[in-house]
Design a protein around this motif. Structure first.
Motif, mmCIF file in Angstrom:
data_model
loop_
_atom_site.group_PDB
_atom_site.id
_atom_site.type_symbol
_atom_site.label_atom_id
_atom_site.label_comp_id
_atom_site.label_asym_id
_atom_site.label_seq_id
_atom_site.Cartn_x
_atom_site.Cartn_y
_atom_site.Cartn_z
ATOM 1 N N GLU A 148 19.887 18.629 0.351
ATOM 2 C CA GLU A 148 19.052 18.618 1.544
ATOM 3 C C GLU A 148 17.957 19.706 1.463
ATOM 4 O O GLU A 148 18.333 20.997 1.688
ATOM 5 C CB GLU A 148 19.976 18.864 2.715
ATOM 6 N N MET A 149 16.696 19.091 1.596
ATOM 7 C CA MET A 149 15.677 19.998 1.152
ATOM 8 C C MET A 149 15.565 21.105 2.445
ATOM 9 O O MET A 149 14.948 22.291 2.241
ATOM 10 C CB MET A 149 14.317 19.245 1.015
ATOM 11 N N GLY A 150 15.650 20.490 3.751
ATOM 12 C CA GLY A 150 15.462 21.569 4.614
ATOM 13 C C GLY A 150 16.388 22.808 4.664
ATOM 14 O O GLY A 150 16.122 24.050 5.034
ATOM 15 N N GLU A 151 17.493 22.397 4.268
ATOM 16 C CA GLU A 151 18.642 23.526 4.245
ATOM 17 C C GLU A 151 18.229 24.456 3.041
ATOM 18 O O GLU A 151 18.457 25.616 3.244
ATOM 19 C CB GLU A 151 19.920 22.810 4.160
ATOM 20 N N LEU A 152 17.739 24.114 2.170
ATOM 21 C CA LEU A 152 17.555 24.890 1.035
ATOM 22 C C LEU A 152 16.388 25.423 1.223
ATOM 23 O O LEU A 152 16.501 26.812 0.911
ATOM 24 C CB LEU A 152 17.207 23.878 -0.275
ATOM 25 N N VAL A 153 15.381 25.141 1.917
ATOM 26 C CA VAL A 153 14.148 26.052 2.263
ATOM 27 C C VAL A 153 14.664 27.106 3.256
ATOM 28 O O VAL A 153 13.978 28.007 3.168
ATOM 29 C CB VAL A 153 12.952 25.070 2.662
ATOM 30 N N GLY A 154 15.457 26.603 4.194
ATOM 31 C CA GLY A 154 15.955 27.675 5.147
ATOM 32 C C GLY A 154 16.680 28.658 4.433
ATOM 33 O O GLY A 154 16.350 29.986 4.817
ATOM 34 N N GLN A 155 17.396 28.368 3.477
ATOM 35 C CA GLN A 155 18.192 29.522 2.784
ATOM 36 C C GLN A 155 17.299 30.360 1.804
ATOM 37 O O GLN A 155 17.604 31.350 1.931
ATOM 38 C CB GLN A 155 19.266 28.824 2.090
ATOM 39 N N ALA A 211 14.123 31.099 2.607
ATOM 40 C CA ALA A 211 13.465 31.795 3.524
ATOM 41 C C ALA A 211 14.352 32.995 4.080
ATOM 42 O O ALA A 211 13.892 34.053 4.418
ATOM 43 C CB ALA A 211 12.976 30.898 4.647
ATOM 44 N N ARG A 212 15.643 32.634 4.457
ATOM 45 C CA ARG A 212 16.567 33.716 4.625
ATOM 46 C C ARG A 212 16.836 34.937 3.790
ATOM 47 O O ARG A 212 16.939 36.128 3.996
ATOM 48 C CB ARG A 212 17.927 33.142 5.191
ATOM 49 N N GLY A 255 15.148 39.578 7.966
ATOM 50 C CA GLY A 255 14.993 39.710 9.207
ATOM 51 C C GLY A 255 14.140 38.728 10.139
ATOM 52 O O GLY A 255 14.206 38.593 11.178
ATOM 53 N N GLY A 256 13.419 37.777 9.412
ATOM 54 C CA GLY A 256 12.648 36.716 9.919
ATOM 55 C C GLY A 256 11.457 37.067 10.521
ATOM 56 O O GLY A 256 10.750 36.355 11.297
ATOM 57 N N SER A 257 10.915 38.557 9.984
ATOM 58 C CA SER A 257 9.663 38.841 10.595
ATOM 59 C C SER A 257 8.418 38.539 9.724
ATOM 60 O O SER A 257 7.344 38.402 10.218
ATOM 61 C CB SER A 257 9.664 40.148 10.572
#
Length: 196
Positions: free
Chosen positions: A172-179, A181-182, A187-189
């Motif tokens: 799942e590419m969306g999940e992979l990119v999200g992980q 990025a985290r 911190g998500g800044s």
């Protein structure tokens, strides 16, 4: 009538023989035509199998010519086209696997050759690190740190050369990119990831 009947009786075997020869000639001609119509596609199919064996491409389909063929010959042509595609895929897969095997072997050899001189270097660096001379001890510590880094690099390289185990699976590419990025930006800044 007797005269004509007598003559007809004499001519009847000649006429029958002539008709027989004409019928035999027509039969022979029609048999040759049928034989040619069967042997031409079979000869072409033999040439196709030889081309497939050599890895050469098959000629493009001729919709007008192949539509008039016998159904079994047409099916055989279609099967040969399918076999050609399967063989091309198998050859490409074998080439990829051979490249992977050679890369794996090369990375193992490089990692092994890199590790071989590290052991005596590490022993010498430990000896230098235990030295009473402060400069030699510091140099030994630096060497030990760099040797440890090289050992880790050789382990990573050896691991990198190993092919992944198990069957491939969907990701799942969306999940992979999200992980990712985290991990990069806990911190998500810095990163703002919006996924559908």
């Amino acid at each position: 009538y007797v005269f004509l009947g007598d003559r007809l009786l004499r001519l009847l075997p000649l006429v029958a023989g002539g008709l027989f020869l004409v019928a035999a000639g027509l039969s022979l001609w029609s048999a040759k035509q049928v034989s040619r119509s069967l042997s031409r596609p079979v000869g072409e199919i033999v040439l196709w199998t030889e081309a497939v064996g050599r890895g050469e491409p098959l000629p493009p389909p001729d919709p007008g010519g192949e539509a008039r063929e016998i159904r079994e010959v047409r099916n055989l042509r279609d099967a040969l086209r399918g076999m050609e595609i399967q063989l091309q895929e198998a050859r490409a897969r074998e080439l990829r696997e051979a490249r992977t095997r050679s890369w794996t072997e090369m990375s193992r050899r490089i990692a092994h050759d890199l590790r071989n001189p590290l052991t005596p270097m590490q022993m010498a660096a430990r000896t230098a690190a235990r030295s009473r001379d402060r400069a030699a001890a510091e140099a030994g510590e630096v060497l030990l740190e760099e040797i440890a880094r090289l050992e880790e690099l050789s382990r990573s390289f050896a691991q990198f050369g190993r092919p992944p185990e198990g069957p491939p699976s969907a990701v799942e590419m969306g999940e992979l990119v999200g992980q990712l990025a985290r991990r990069i930006d806990p911190g998500g800044s810095l990163l703002d990831v919006t996924l559908p």
